[in-house]
Scaffold this active site. Structure first.
Site, PDB file in Angstrom:
ATOM      1  N   ASP A  82       0.660  -1.211   0.019  1.00 10.25           N
ATOM      2  CA  ASP A  82      -0.079   0.053   0.089  1.00 10.25           C
ATOM      3  C   ASP A  82       0.919   1.220   0.198  1.00 10.25           C
ATOM      4  O   ASP A  82       0.931   2.157   0.936  1.00 10.25           O
ATOM      5  CB  ASP A  82      -1.190   0.114   1.026  1.00 10.25           C
ATOM      6  CG  ASP A  82      -2.370  -0.865   0.823  1.00 10.25           C
ATOM      7  OD1 ASP A  82      -2.271  -1.690  -0.158  1.00 10.25           O
ATOM      8  OD2 ASP A  82      -3.221  -0.683   1.529  1.00 10.25           O
ATOM      9  N   HIS A 115      -3.734  -2.296  -2.558  1.00 11.62           N
ATOM     10  CA  HIS A 115      -3.781  -1.098  -3.507  1.00 11.62           C
ATOM     11  C   HIS A 115      -2.855  -1.129  -4.689  1.00 11.62           C
ATOM     12  O   HIS A 115      -2.776  -0.284  -5.554  1.00 11.62           O
ATOM     13  CB  HIS A 115      -3.397   0.128  -2.730  1.00 11.62           C
ATOM     14  CG  HIS A 115      -4.743   0.533  -1.847  1.00 11.62           C
ATOM     15  ND1 HIS A 115      -5.671   1.680  -2.428  1.00 11.62           N
ATOM     16  CD2 HIS A 115      -5.350   0.177  -0.688  1.00 11.62           C
ATOM     17  CE1 HIS A 115      -6.696   1.631  -1.599  1.00 11.62           C
ATOM     18  NE2 HIS A 115      -6.502   0.763  -0.533  1.00 11.62           N
ATOM     19  N   HIS A 164       0.683  -8.325   3.498  1.00 12.00           N
ATOM     20  CA  HIS A 164      -0.025  -7.204   3.826  1.00 12.00           C
ATOM     21  C   HIS A 164      -1.290  -7.256   4.502  1.00 12.00           C
ATOM     22  O   HIS A 164      -1.629  -6.587   5.456  1.00 12.00           O
ATOM     23  CB  HIS A 164      -0.201  -6.598   2.290  1.00 12.00           C
ATOM     24  CG  HIS A 164      -1.185  -5.273   2.531  1.00 12.00           C
ATOM     25  ND1 HIS A 164      -0.552  -4.223   2.992  1.00 12.00           N
ATOM     26  CD2 HIS A 164      -2.397  -5.166   2.221  1.00 12.00           C
ATOM     27  CE1 HIS A 164      -1.558  -3.051   3.023  1.00 12.00           C
ATOM     28  NE2 HIS A 164      -2.796  -3.827   2.744  1.00 12.00           N
TER      29      HIS A 164
END
Length: 307
Positions: A82, A115, A164
């Site tokens: 991210d 993301h 993540h």
């Protein structure tokens, strides 16, 4: 060594929050791809290392992170994804991290977040930012191609598993992660998606995630996974925690969040985790970079999905 001096100049430029040329982005991404393609889905990292959570395009706060944590290459870093979206400087943030990776490949590890995806970045800011700053989508294309090469996880000294998001009901062992074909857009479901989207939850077993992707996983799931893989703990990012870090399940899962005053309005502090060569832990807490060090651009409307 013209390449090194070029890279050093680009790093200097990016550290001043200045864009590099589109042709330089293309060359940088080509070099990064050569390095990343050699990395495992579970990339081995040696201690001592400093572990960081979400950055989300908050460039001046990334500089603050380096100020408190030390510069590359003196400090060895692991960033858990991210890098882009939501903040004002996703382009400069990602290109700086990528340039540091190419310049010092053994001193910085970058793994993929949810993301780092074509679909997500078209909604939450990175696509629009590339278009605005470079006048075309070409740079976005170069960067999103690199996203596909980022490792899915890392293991520090064989003992601390870093990812993540979290765990997947399809995955019991690290070897199963190693067999995933990662060089693709993040799928909507399945093991690769789960690693990037899941969250720990005070429950047992598996639950439906309110995010619409990944799962909620409980303490028993973590205990089984850690035992099966002979690891001490799971370190992850993905969730805003106001104190910068948060322990779950009797210190077997740790969330690290590294974007202070998230979205320039949440009022949270950020944290990074320093691990020494014996895996002793030291948390460094930091606040957003002072206002006078930033050039705040005009506020642009962003989609109000807030996870």
């Amino acid at each position: 060594m013209a390449e090194i001096s070029d890279l050093d100049r680009q790093i200097e430029q990016l550290l001043r929050c200045e864009l590099i040329k589109e042709s330089e982005v293309k060359a940088l991404c080509a070099k990064a791809r050569e390095i990343l393609v050699e990395e495992s889905n579970v990339q081995r990292v040696d201690s001592p290392v400093t572990v960081c959570g979400d950055i989300h395009g908050q460039f001046y706060d990334l500089k603050e992170l380096f100020r408190v944590g030390g510069d590359v290459p003196e400090t060895n870093y692991l960033f858990m994804g991210d890098f882009v979206d939501r903040g004002f400087y996703s382009v400069e943030t990602f290109l700086l991290l990528l340039a540091l990776k190419v310049r010092y490949p053994d001193r910085i590890t970058l793994i993929r977040g949810n993301h780092e995806s074509r679909q997500i970045t078209q909604v939450y800011g990175f696509y629009d930012e590339c278009l605005r700053k470079y006048g075309s989508v070409t740079v976005w294309r170069y960067c999103t191609e690199i996203f596909d090469y980022l490792s899915l996880s890392a293991i520090i000294d064989g003992k601390i598993f870093c990812v993540h998001g979290g765990l997947s009901p399809s995955i019991q062992t690290l070897d199963q992660i190693r067999t995933i074909d990662r060089k693709q857009e993040v799928p909507h479901d399945g093991p690769m998606c789960d690693l990037l989207w899941s969250d720990p939850e005070d429950t047992t077993g598996w639950g439906v995630s309110p995010r619409g992707a990944g799962y909620l996983f409980g303490s028993d799931v973590v205990a089984q996974f850690n035992a099966a893989n002979d690891i001490d703990m799971i370190c992850r990012a993905h969730q805003l925690v106001m104190e910068g870090y948060k322990w779950h399940f009797n210190e077997t899962v740790l969330t690290v969040w590294s974007a202070p005053n998230y979205c320039y309005r949440c009022g949270n502090v950020a944290a990074i985790l320093e691990l020494d060569e014996h895996l002793q832990k030291d948390f460094i807490i930091f606040e957003a970079a002072p206002q006078e060090t930033r050039g705040i651009p005009s506020k642009k409307p962003v989609a109000d999905y807030f996870l």
